[in-house]
Write a protein that holds these residues in place. Structure first.
Motif, PDB file in Angstrom:
ATOM      1  N   GLY A  69      -7.533  -1.228 -10.813  1.00 32.73           N
ATOM      2  CA  GLY A  69      -8.800  -0.997 -10.603  1.00 32.73           C
ATOM      3  C   GLY A  69      -9.440  -0.481 -10.261  1.00 32.73           C
ATOM      4  O   GLY A  69     -10.760  -0.445  -9.494  1.00 32.73           O
ATOM      5  N   HIS A  70      -9.406   1.180  -9.271  1.00 35.76           N
ATOM      6  CA  HIS A  70      -9.864   2.939  -8.732  1.00 35.76           C
ATOM      7  C   HIS A  70      -8.727   3.273  -8.987  1.00 35.76           C
ATOM      8  O   HIS A  70      -6.831   2.830  -8.839  1.00 35.76           O
ATOM      9  CB  HIS A  70      -9.929   2.345  -7.480  1.00 35.76           C
ATOM     10  N   PRO A  71      -8.474   4.956  -9.503  1.00 35.83           N
ATOM     11  CA  PRO A  71      -7.770   5.499  -9.671  1.00 35.83           C
ATOM     12  C   PRO A  71      -7.012   5.848  -8.739  1.00 35.83           C
ATOM     13  O   PRO A  71      -5.454   6.348  -8.928  1.00 35.83           O
ATOM     14  CB  PRO A  71      -8.006   6.707 -10.122  1.00 35.83           C
ATOM     15  N   VAL A  72      -7.605   5.786  -7.532  1.00 34.18           N
ATOM     16  CA  VAL A  72      -6.637   6.072  -5.753  1.00 34.18           C
ATOM     17  C   VAL A  72      -5.756   5.098  -5.958  1.00 34.18           C
ATOM     18  O   VAL A  72      -4.634   5.215  -5.422  1.00 34.18           O
ATOM     19  CB  VAL A  72      -7.276   6.251  -5.028  1.00 34.18           C
ATOM     20  N   PHE A  73      -5.617   3.962  -6.592  1.00 34.29           N
ATOM     21  CA  PHE A  73      -4.853   2.789  -6.188  1.00 34.29           C
ATOM     22  C   PHE A  73      -3.770   2.938  -6.702  1.00 34.29           C
ATOM     23  O   PHE A  73      -2.491   2.867  -6.633  1.00 34.29           O
ATOM     24  CB  PHE A  73      -5.550   1.497  -6.462  1.00 34.29           C
ATOM     25  N   ILE A  74      -4.071   3.608  -8.209  1.00 37.17           N
ATOM     26  CA  ILE A  74      -2.792   4.021  -9.204  1.00 37.17           C
ATOM     27  C   ILE A  74      -2.141   5.054  -8.037  1.00 37.17           C
ATOM     28  O   ILE A  74      -0.754   4.910  -8.216  1.00 37.17           O
ATOM     29  CB  ILE A  74      -3.465   3.918 -10.279  1.00 37.17           C
ATOM     30  N   ALA A  75      -2.822   5.497  -7.681  1.00 30.82           N
ATOM     31  CA  ALA A  75      -2.846   7.147  -6.906  1.00 30.82           C
ATOM     32  C   ALA A  75      -1.482   6.443  -5.965  1.00 30.82           C
ATOM     33  O   ALA A  75      -0.344   7.708  -5.941  1.00 30.82           O
ATOM     34  CB  ALA A  75      -3.480   8.153  -6.941  1.00 30.82           C
ATOM     35  N   GLN A  76      -1.836   6.183  -5.270  1.00 30.41           N
ATOM     36  CA  GLN A  76      -1.433   5.635  -4.100  1.00 30.41           C
ATOM     37  C   GLN A  76       0.098   4.916  -4.928  1.00 30.41           C
ATOM     38  O   GLN A  76       1.356   5.695  -3.463  1.00 30.41           O
ATOM     39  CB  GLN A  76      -2.192   4.303  -2.612  1.00 30.41           C
ATOM     40  N   HIS A  77       0.142   4.127  -5.236  1.00 28.85           N
ATOM     41  CA  HIS A  77       1.416   3.478  -5.235  1.00 28.85           C
ATOM     42  C   HIS A  77       2.194   4.892  -6.863  1.00 28.85           C
ATOM     43  O   HIS A  77       3.364   4.996  -6.216  1.00 28.85           O
ATOM     44  CB  HIS A  77       1.749   2.345  -6.450  1.00 28.85           C
ATOM     45  N   ALA A  78       2.083   5.655  -7.024  1.00 31.08           N
ATOM     46  CA  ALA A  78       2.631   7.516  -7.912  1.00 31.08           C
ATOM     47  C   ALA A  78       3.437   7.487  -6.337  1.00 31.08           C
ATOM     48  O   ALA A  78       4.317   8.226  -6.765  1.00 31.08           O
ATOM     49  CB  ALA A  78       1.950   7.786  -8.663  1.00 31.08           C
ATOM     50  N   THR A  79       2.798   8.254  -5.459  1.00 30.53           N
ATOM     51  CA  THR A  79       2.454   8.513  -4.218  1.00 30.53           C
ATOM     52  C   THR A  79       3.597   8.364  -3.311  1.00 30.53           C
ATOM     53  O   THR A  79       3.742   8.881  -2.317  1.00 30.53           O
ATOM     54  CB  THR A  79       1.504   9.627  -4.010  1.00 30.53           C
ATOM     55  N   ALA A  80       3.832   6.868  -3.053  1.00 28.91           N
ATOM     56  CA  ALA A  80       4.581   5.623  -2.048  1.00 28.91           C
ATOM     57  C   ALA A  80       2.960   6.032  -0.663  1.00 28.91           C
ATOM     58  O   ALA A  80       3.743   5.821  -0.228  1.00 28.91           O
ATOM     59  CB  ALA A  80       5.467   6.121  -1.546  1.00 28.91           C
ATOM     60  N   THR A  81       1.857   5.715  -1.129  1.00 29.15           N
ATOM     61  CA  THR A  81       1.002   6.793   0.155  1.00 29.15           C
ATOM     62  C   THR A  81       0.177   5.043   0.393  1.00 29.15           C
ATOM     63  O   THR A  81      -0.501   4.562   0.328  1.00 29.15           O
ATOM     64  CB  THR A  81      -0.197   6.550  -0.306  1.00 29.15           C
ATOM     65  N   CYS A  82       0.723   3.695  -0.396  1.00 30.38           N
ATOM     66  CA  CYS A  82       0.404   2.598  -0.503  1.00 30.38           C
ATOM     67  C   CYS A  82       0.380   1.170   0.253  1.00 30.38           C
ATOM     68  O   CYS A  82      -0.236   0.790   0.929  1.00 30.38           O
ATOM     69  CB  CYS A  82       1.129   1.622  -1.728  1.00 30.38           C
ATOM     70  N   CYS A  83       1.509   1.042   1.474  1.00 26.26           N
ATOM     71  CA  CYS A  83       1.862   0.786   2.332  1.00 26.26           C
ATOM     72  C   CYS A  83       2.498   1.089   3.563  1.00 26.26           C
ATOM     73  O   CYS A  83       3.110   2.428   3.276  1.00 26.26           O
ATOM     74  CB  CYS A  83       1.786  -0.426   2.102  1.00 26.26           C
ATOM     75  N   ARG A  84       2.569   0.837   4.805  1.00 23.45           N
ATOM     76  CA  ARG A  84       2.931   1.691   5.969  1.00 23.45           C
ATOM     77  C   ARG A  84       4.352   1.508   5.691  1.00 23.45           C
ATOM     78  O   ARG A  84       5.200   3.023   6.245  1.00 23.45           O
ATOM     79  CB  ARG A  84       2.622   1.306   6.739  1.00 23.45           C
ATOM     80  N   GLU A  85       5.124   0.634   4.672  1.00 21.76           N
ATOM     81  CA  GLU A  85       6.645   1.270   4.723  1.00 21.76           C
ATOM     82  C   GLU A  85       6.870   1.737   3.693  1.00 21.76           C
ATOM     83  O   GLU A  85       7.834   3.145   3.703  1.00 21.76           O
ATOM     84  CB  GLU A  85       7.568  -0.706   4.013  1.00 21.76           C
ATOM     85  N   CYS A  86       6.613   2.401   2.847  1.00 24.33           N
ATOM     86  CA  CYS A  86       6.200   3.663   1.873  1.00 24.33           C
ATOM     87  C   CYS A  86       5.739   4.500   2.404  1.00 24.33           C
ATOM     88  O   CYS A  86       6.831   5.884   2.215  1.00 24.33           O
ATOM     89  CB  CYS A  86       5.491   2.999   0.437  1.00 24.33           C
ATOM     90  N   ILE A  87       5.329   4.693   3.501  1.00 26.10           N
ATOM     91  CA  ILE A  87       4.947   5.940   4.310  1.00 26.10           C
ATOM     92  C   ILE A  87       5.879   6.189   5.448  1.00 26.10           C
ATOM     93  O   ILE A  87       5.774   7.816   5.384  1.00 26.10           O
ATOM     94  CB  ILE A  87       3.498   5.400   4.770  1.00 26.10           C
ATOM     95  N   ARG A  88       6.276   5.189   5.244  1.00 23.18           N
ATOM     96  CA  ARG A  88       7.370   4.988   5.777  1.00 23.18           C
ATOM     97  C   ARG A  88       9.077   6.351   5.377  1.00 23.18           C
ATOM     98  O   ARG A  88       9.459   7.716   5.548  1.00 23.18           O
ATOM     99  CB  ARG A  88       8.291   4.396   6.405  1.00 23.18           C
ATOM    100  N   LYS A  89       9.077   5.883   4.509  1.00 21.95           N
ATOM    101  CA  LYS A  89      10.262   6.169   3.273  1.00 21.95           C
ATOM    102  C   LYS A  89      10.205   7.375   3.205  1.00 21.95           C
ATOM    103  O   LYS A  89      11.435   8.047   3.193  1.00 21.95           O
ATOM    104  CB  LYS A  89      10.220   4.656   2.551  1.00 21.95           C
ATOM    105  N   TRP A  90       8.835   7.353   2.250  1.00 17.59           N
ATOM    106  CA  TRP A  90       8.595   8.183   1.936  1.00 17.59           C
ATOM    107  C   TRP A  90       7.771  10.013   2.545  1.00 17.59           C
ATOM    108  O   TRP A  90       7.929  11.085   2.352  1.00 17.59           O
ATOM    109  CB  TRP A  90       8.029   8.344   0.013  1.00 17.59           C
ATOM    110  N   HIS A  91       7.212   9.828   3.203  1.00 18.07           N
ATOM    111  CA  HIS A  91       6.102  11.081   4.149  1.00 18.07           C
ATOM    112  C   HIS A  91       6.515  10.591   5.637  1.00 18.07           C
ATOM    113  O   HIS A  91       5.949  11.222   5.938  1.00 18.07           O
ATOM    114  CB  HIS A  91       4.624   9.901   3.902  1.00 18.07           C
ATOM    115  N   LYS A  92       8.206   9.915   6.090  1.00 17.71           N
ATOM    116  CA  LYS A  92       8.496  10.194   7.468  1.00 17.71           C
ATOM    117  C   LYS A  92       7.235   9.704   8.554  1.00 17.71           C
ATOM    118  O   LYS A  92       6.716  10.373   9.796  1.00 17.71           O
ATOM    119  CB  LYS A  92       8.813  11.072   7.843  1.00 17.71           C
ATOM    120  N   MET A  93       6.372   8.720   8.404  1.00 10.61           N
ATOM    121  CA  MET A  93       5.621   8.497   9.244  1.00 10.61           C
ATOM    122  C   MET A  93       5.847   7.136   9.974  1.00 10.61           C
ATOM    123  O   MET A  93       5.852   5.575   9.295  1.00 10.61           O
ATOM    124  CB  MET A  93       4.095   8.664   8.585  1.00 10.61           C
ATOM    125  N   GLN A  94       6.052   7.275  10.965  1.00 10.90           N
ATOM    126  CA  GLN A  94       6.769   5.129  11.682  1.00 10.90           C
ATOM    127  C   GLN A  94       5.222   4.907  11.461  1.00 10.90           C
ATOM    128  O   GLN A  94       4.265   5.575  12.364  1.00 10.90           O
ATOM    129  CB  GLN A  94       7.187   6.201  13.058  1.00 10.90           C
TER     130      GLN A  94
END
Length: 126
Positions: A69-94
């Motif tokens: 539905g939006h290029p940013v949504f696709i990018a969020q899934h591709a970069t693991a910035t889509c939810c806080r659990e993925c952000i924790r796992k991939w980007h080390k933000m609690q």
């Protein structure tokens, strides 16, 4: 570690993930980006991160980012910035703590870096 080194390692890991590497922009996404311009897309990414990822607690965490539905949504899934659990796992933000402006800016930059790589990749296919 420099920003370039971190990004290189991050994108290598994302490329090696079968799930993350399965996301790509479709032509309609690229057309939308070209129509709106990268500055507008960056602003959309800032808004999505601020509203959907930055709060300390998100009622529908793990389900707040659509798969299309939006290029940013696709990018969020591709970069693991889509939810806080993925952000924790991939980007080390609690989770459980509101994201700072610096953290939000970093996530937006990762999203925009991926989008730019996708656009450049599409140009080479033509």
């Amino acid at each position: 570690m420099t920003k370039d080194e971190w990004y290189r390692q991050l994108f290598e890991r994302l490329d090696n993930s079968r799930f993350r590497s399965s996301f790509h922009l479709k032509q309609k996404d690229i057309d939308y980006i070209n129509e709106k311009g990268l500055d507008t897309i960056r602003q959309h990414a800032k808004d999505f991160i601020a509203k959907r990822e930055a709060p300390a607690y998100i009622a529908n965490d793990g389900k707040q980012t659509p798969m299309k539905g939006h290029p940013v949504f696709i990018a969020q899934h591709a970069t693991a910035t889509c939810c806080r659990e993925c952000i924790r796992k991939w980007h080390k933000m609690q989770p459980g703590k509101e994201l700072s402006q610096v953290q939000q800016d970093y996530l937006v930059d990762v999203i925009m870096t991926w989008i730019q790589k996708e656009i450049e990749g599409q140009e080479h296919k033509i």
